[in-house]
Design a protein around this motif. Structure first.
Motif, PDB file in Angstrom:
ATOM      1  N   GLY A   1       0.850  -1.290   0.123  1.00  0.00           N
ATOM      2  CA  GLY A   1      -0.046  -0.062   0.076  1.00  0.00           C
ATOM      3  C   GLY A   1       0.742   1.109   0.003  1.00  0.00           C
ATOM      4  O   GLY A   1       0.167   2.410  -0.021  1.00  0.00           O
ATOM      5  N   LYS A   2       2.191   1.288   0.050  1.00  0.00           N
ATOM      6  CA  LYS A   2       2.926   2.325   0.050  1.00  0.00           C
ATOM      7  C   LYS A   2       3.050   2.757  -1.232  1.00  0.00           C
ATOM      8  O   LYS A   2       3.317   2.164  -2.270  1.00  0.00           O
ATOM      9  CB  LYS A   2       4.371   1.907   0.428  1.00  0.00           C
ATOM     10  CG  LYS A   2       5.146   3.394   0.426  1.00  0.00           C
ATOM     11  CD  LYS A   2       6.753   3.109   0.966  1.00  0.00           C
ATOM     12  CE  LYS A   2       7.789   4.198   0.894  1.00  0.00           C
ATOM     13  NZ  LYS A   2       9.116   3.833   1.437  1.00  0.00           N
ATOM     14  N   VAL A   3       2.694   4.208  -1.674  1.00  0.00           N
ATOM     15  CA  VAL A   3       3.015   4.794  -2.979  1.00  0.00           C
ATOM     16  C   VAL A   3       4.180   5.465  -3.088  1.00  0.00           C
ATOM     17  O   VAL A   3       4.482   6.184  -2.120  1.00  0.00           O
ATOM     18  CB  VAL A   3       1.910   5.756  -3.020  1.00  0.00           C
ATOM     19  CG1 VAL A   3       1.839   6.641  -4.364  1.00  0.00           C
ATOM     20  CG2 VAL A   3       0.637   5.211  -2.980  1.00  0.00           C
ATOM     21  N   LEU A   4       5.061   5.195  -4.186  1.00  0.00           N
ATOM     22  CA  LEU A   4       6.277   5.738  -4.429  1.00  0.00           C
ATOM     23  C   LEU A   4       6.184   6.515  -5.583  1.00  0.00           C
ATOM     24  O   LEU A   4       5.886   6.217  -6.871  1.00  0.00           O
ATOM     25  CB  LEU A   4       7.155   4.550  -4.645  1.00  0.00           C
ATOM     26  CG  LEU A   4       7.448   3.583  -3.477  1.00  0.00           C
ATOM     27  CD1 LEU A   4       6.631   2.378  -3.658  1.00  0.00           C
ATOM     28  CD2 LEU A   4       8.987   3.316  -3.405  1.00  0.00           C
TER      29      LEU A   4
ATOM     30  N   ARG B   1      -7.496  -7.363   3.899  1.00  0.00           N
ATOM     31  CA  ARG B   1      -6.836  -8.441   3.126  1.00  0.00           C
ATOM     32  C   ARG B   1      -7.231  -9.521   2.891  1.00  0.00           C
ATOM     33  O   ARG B   1      -7.863 -10.136   3.714  1.00  0.00           O
ATOM     34  CB  ARG B   1      -5.334  -8.401   3.961  1.00  0.00           C
ATOM     35  CG  ARG B   1      -4.788  -6.963   4.023  1.00  0.00           C
ATOM     36  CD  ARG B   1      -3.674  -7.112   5.004  1.00  0.00           C
ATOM     37  NE  ARG B   1      -2.467  -7.513   4.403  1.00  0.00           N
ATOM     38  CZ  ARG B   1      -1.151  -7.719   4.697  1.00  0.00           C
ATOM     39  NH1 ARG B   1      -1.035  -7.773   6.321  1.00  0.00           N
ATOM     40  NH2 ARG B   1      -0.169  -7.987   3.823  1.00  0.00           N
ATOM     41  N   SER B   2      -7.038 -10.240   1.644  1.00  0.00           N
ATOM     42  CA  SER B   2      -7.820 -11.703   1.611  1.00  0.00           C
ATOM     43  C   SER B   2      -7.246 -12.826   2.291  1.00  0.00           C
ATOM     44  O   SER B   2      -8.260 -13.846   2.593  1.00  0.00           O
ATOM     45  CB  SER B   2      -7.476 -11.883   0.012  1.00  0.00           C
ATOM     46  OG  SER B   2      -6.052 -11.976  -0.125  1.00  0.00           O
ATOM     47  N   SER B   3      -6.008 -12.801   2.874  1.00  0.00           N
ATOM     48  CA  SER B   3      -5.462 -13.941   3.561  1.00  0.00           C
ATOM     49  C   SER B   3      -4.909 -13.702   5.197  1.00  0.00           C
ATOM     50  O   SER B   3      -4.523 -14.529   5.664  1.00  0.00           O
ATOM     51  CB  SER B   3      -4.830 -14.617   2.707  1.00  0.00           C
ATOM     52  OG  SER B   3      -3.477 -13.835   2.372  1.00  0.00           O
ATOM     53  N   GLY B   4      -5.235 -12.407   5.395  1.00  0.00           N
ATOM     54  CA  GLY B   4      -4.579 -12.059   6.683  1.00  0.00           C
ATOM     55  C   GLY B   4      -2.990 -12.202   6.798  1.00  0.00           C
ATOM     56  O   GLY B   4      -2.479 -12.940   7.681  1.00  0.00           O
ATOM     57  N   LYS B   5      -2.309 -11.914   5.582  1.00  0.00           N
ATOM     58  CA  LYS B   5      -0.944 -12.331   5.516  1.00  0.00           C
ATOM     59  C   LYS B   5      -0.105 -11.429   6.877  1.00  0.00           C
ATOM     60  O   LYS B   5      -0.649 -10.399   7.250  1.00  0.00           O
ATOM     61  CB  LYS B   5      -0.287 -11.714   4.243  1.00  0.00           C
ATOM     62  CG  LYS B   5      -0.976 -12.269   2.939  1.00  0.00           C
ATOM     63  CD  LYS B   5      -0.385 -11.807   1.467  1.00  0.00           C
ATOM     64  CE  LYS B   5      -0.990 -10.650   1.543  1.00  0.00           C
ATOM     65  NZ  LYS B   5      -2.339 -10.413   0.726  1.00  0.00           N
ATOM     66  N   ASP B   6       0.961 -12.144   7.149  1.00  0.00           N
ATOM     67  CA  ASP B   6       1.776 -11.482   8.262  1.00  0.00           C
ATOM     68  C   ASP B   6       0.854 -11.348   9.462  1.00  0.00           C
ATOM     69  O   ASP B   6       1.111 -10.468  10.553  1.00  0.00           O
ATOM     70  CB  ASP B   6       2.547 -10.473   7.606  1.00  0.00           C
ATOM     71  CG  ASP B   6       3.168 -10.675   6.557  1.00  0.00           C
ATOM     72  OD1 ASP B   6       3.831 -11.797   6.353  1.00  0.00           O
ATOM     73  OD2 ASP B   6       3.519  -9.832   5.867  1.00  0.00           O
ATOM     74  N   GLY B   7      -0.249 -11.969   9.773  1.00  0.00           N
ATOM     75  CA  GLY B   7      -1.085 -11.562  11.011  1.00  0.00           C
ATOM     76  C   GLY B   7      -1.876 -10.405  10.858  1.00  0.00           C
ATOM     77  O   GLY B   7      -2.687 -10.145  11.710  1.00  0.00           O
ATOM     78  N   GLU B   8      -1.863  -9.810   9.733  1.00  0.00           N
ATOM     79  CA  GLU B   8      -2.561  -8.446   9.477  1.00  0.00           C
ATOM     80  C   GLU B   8      -3.950  -8.769   8.439  1.00  0.00           C
ATOM     81  O   GLU B   8      -3.443  -9.129   7.455  1.00  0.00           O
ATOM     82  CB  GLU B   8      -1.605  -7.464   8.905  1.00  0.00           C
ATOM     83  CG  GLU B   8      -0.236  -6.865   9.853  1.00  0.00           C
ATOM     84  CD  GLU B   8      -1.124  -6.336  11.272  1.00  0.00           C
ATOM     85  OE1 GLU B   8      -2.027  -5.569  11.070  1.00  0.00           O
ATOM     86  OE2 GLU B   8      -0.103  -6.196  12.016  1.00  0.00           O
TER      87      GLU B   8
ATOM     88  N   ASP C   1      -4.514  -8.034  -3.453  1.00  0.00           N
ATOM     89  CA  ASP C   1      -4.896  -7.362  -2.421  1.00  0.00           C
ATOM     90  C   ASP C   1      -4.861  -5.578  -2.716  1.00  0.00           C
ATOM     91  O   ASP C   1      -5.271  -4.639  -2.412  1.00  0.00           O
ATOM     92  CB  ASP C   1      -4.286  -7.285  -1.072  1.00  0.00           C
ATOM     93  CG  ASP C   1      -5.038  -8.623  -0.367  1.00  0.00           C
ATOM     94  OD1 ASP C   1      -6.100  -9.037  -0.833  1.00  0.00           O
ATOM     95  OD2 ASP C   1      -4.254  -9.262   0.557  1.00  0.00           O
ATOM     96  N   LEU C   2      -3.964  -5.463  -3.894  1.00  0.00           N
ATOM     97  CA  LEU C   2      -3.694  -4.261  -4.348  1.00  0.00           C
ATOM     98  C   LEU C   2      -4.767  -3.724  -5.318  1.00  0.00           C
ATOM     99  O   LEU C   2      -4.770  -2.479  -5.787  1.00  0.00           O
ATOM    100  CB  LEU C   2      -2.508  -4.337  -5.228  1.00  0.00           C
ATOM    101  CG  LEU C   2      -1.152  -4.499  -4.316  1.00  0.00           C
ATOM    102  CD1 LEU C   2       0.140  -4.476  -5.375  1.00  0.00           C
ATOM    103  CD2 LEU C   2      -0.873  -3.836  -3.079  1.00  0.00           C
TER     104      LEU C   2
END
Length: 305
Positions: A38-41, A220-227, A283-284
């Motif tokens: 989600g970070k925009v560069l 988030r679709s799968s709760g990646k990294d616990g988030e 998820d993006l």
């Protein structure tokens, strides 16, 4: 877009009349593995570097492996060029951009000097292929050798200077190795990309879109990294351009130089682009869709200088 031909074909299909009517710019987004999800560069000015592939073929004369003195092998030339080529980027001199005309820019290019807005990133030469002869062909001294390299820099003019420097090195080493004979040297440029430049207006549109979406929470679709949720984030203008090349700059150039190419982080531990296990982070999609809608609204309503 991987070969640099996609934008050319789309622009040709759209036609100049259609593109000349685009007054608020062209915008492009690329997912960026290795950056927080989600970070925009984004940045104003140089967004993606220029590059080209170069293929150089050196042709001498074949001979029986028992009589190498009767042939002219490109192998010694390839070996010396491979050793010296990585030093070539240091020979391309960068000067601060000033008030210079086209004639001075052309003269500078001939001398391997390119005018830059400071501070330019160092040019890069990456050898990607060397070959001569056929594996298992032990009875033949090869006549033909090939060297391939990728050349990269902030401006396409610098890339051209680096290509000239590499060709000069090949010619110099070929003369030294020929011993009175003569090699034939041929080359071609493969998949050239001009640099991608973001306008200040285009960058401002992206920045404003991020500000309006900063409090939006995405599932988030799968709760990646616990988030199980994520947010769009923008921590300020990026200090460096993307190191790779894109054909998107042709769209902004066709639209009067206005617009922006920006990145959207796919996750710190997400597999790298082109890696065997890479898979797009779905998820993006909702984040990107909201960004697009907000960019359209901001681009249409902001005053373009």
């Amino acid at each position: 877009e991987e070969t640099g031909e996609g934008a050319k074909r789309m622009i040709a299909d759209l036609g100049s009349d259609m593109l000349s009517s685009v007054t608020h710019g062209a915008f492009g987004m690329h997912n960026i593995p290795g950056e927080p999800e989600g970070k925009v560069l984004a940045r104003a000015g140089l967004s993606a570097r220029a590059s080209t592939g170069i293929e150089i073929t050196i042709t001498g004369a074949a001979a029986h492996a028992s009589e190498p003195h009767r042939g002219l092998s490109p192998l010694p030339v390839l070996a010396r060029v491979a050793e010296k080529a990585p030093e070539l980027p240091a020979t391309v001199i960068s000067l601060e951009e000033g008030e210079r005309g086209e004639e001075e820019l052309d003269a500078a290019e001939e001398k391997n000097i390119i005018i830059h807005r400071p501070p330019p990133s160092p040019p890069l030469l990456t050898l990607v292929h060397l070959s001569a002869g056929k594996p298992g062909d032990f009875g033949v001294l090869p006549a033909v050798g090939t060297l391939c390299a990728t050349l990269r820099a902030d401006r396409i003019q610098t890339v051209n200077c680096l290509a000239n420097a590499l060709l000069n090195l090949v010619a110099e080493e070929a003369r030294a190795a020929a011993g009175g004979e003569e090699f034939q040297i041929d080359h071609r440029l493969v998949e050239p990309f001009a640099e991608t430049i973001n306008s200040k207006f285009g960058f401002g549109v992206v920045k404003a879109a991020c500000a309006e979406l900063k409090d939006h929470v995405y599932a988030r679709s799968s709760g990646k990294d616990g988030e199980r949720t994520a947010r769009l984030s923008f921590s300020g203008e990026s200090t460096e351009p993307f190191p790779w090349s894109e054909d998107f700059g042709q769209f902004t150039a066709a639209c009067g130089g206005n617009g922006a190419l920006f990145g959207l982080g796919a996750g710190l531990n997400h597999p790298a682009l082109h890696a065997k296990d890479y898979d797009f982070n779905d998820d993006l999609i909702p984040m990107g869709a909201d960004l697009w809608l907000m960019i359209v609204q901001n681009a249409l309503h902001q005053h373009q200088p």
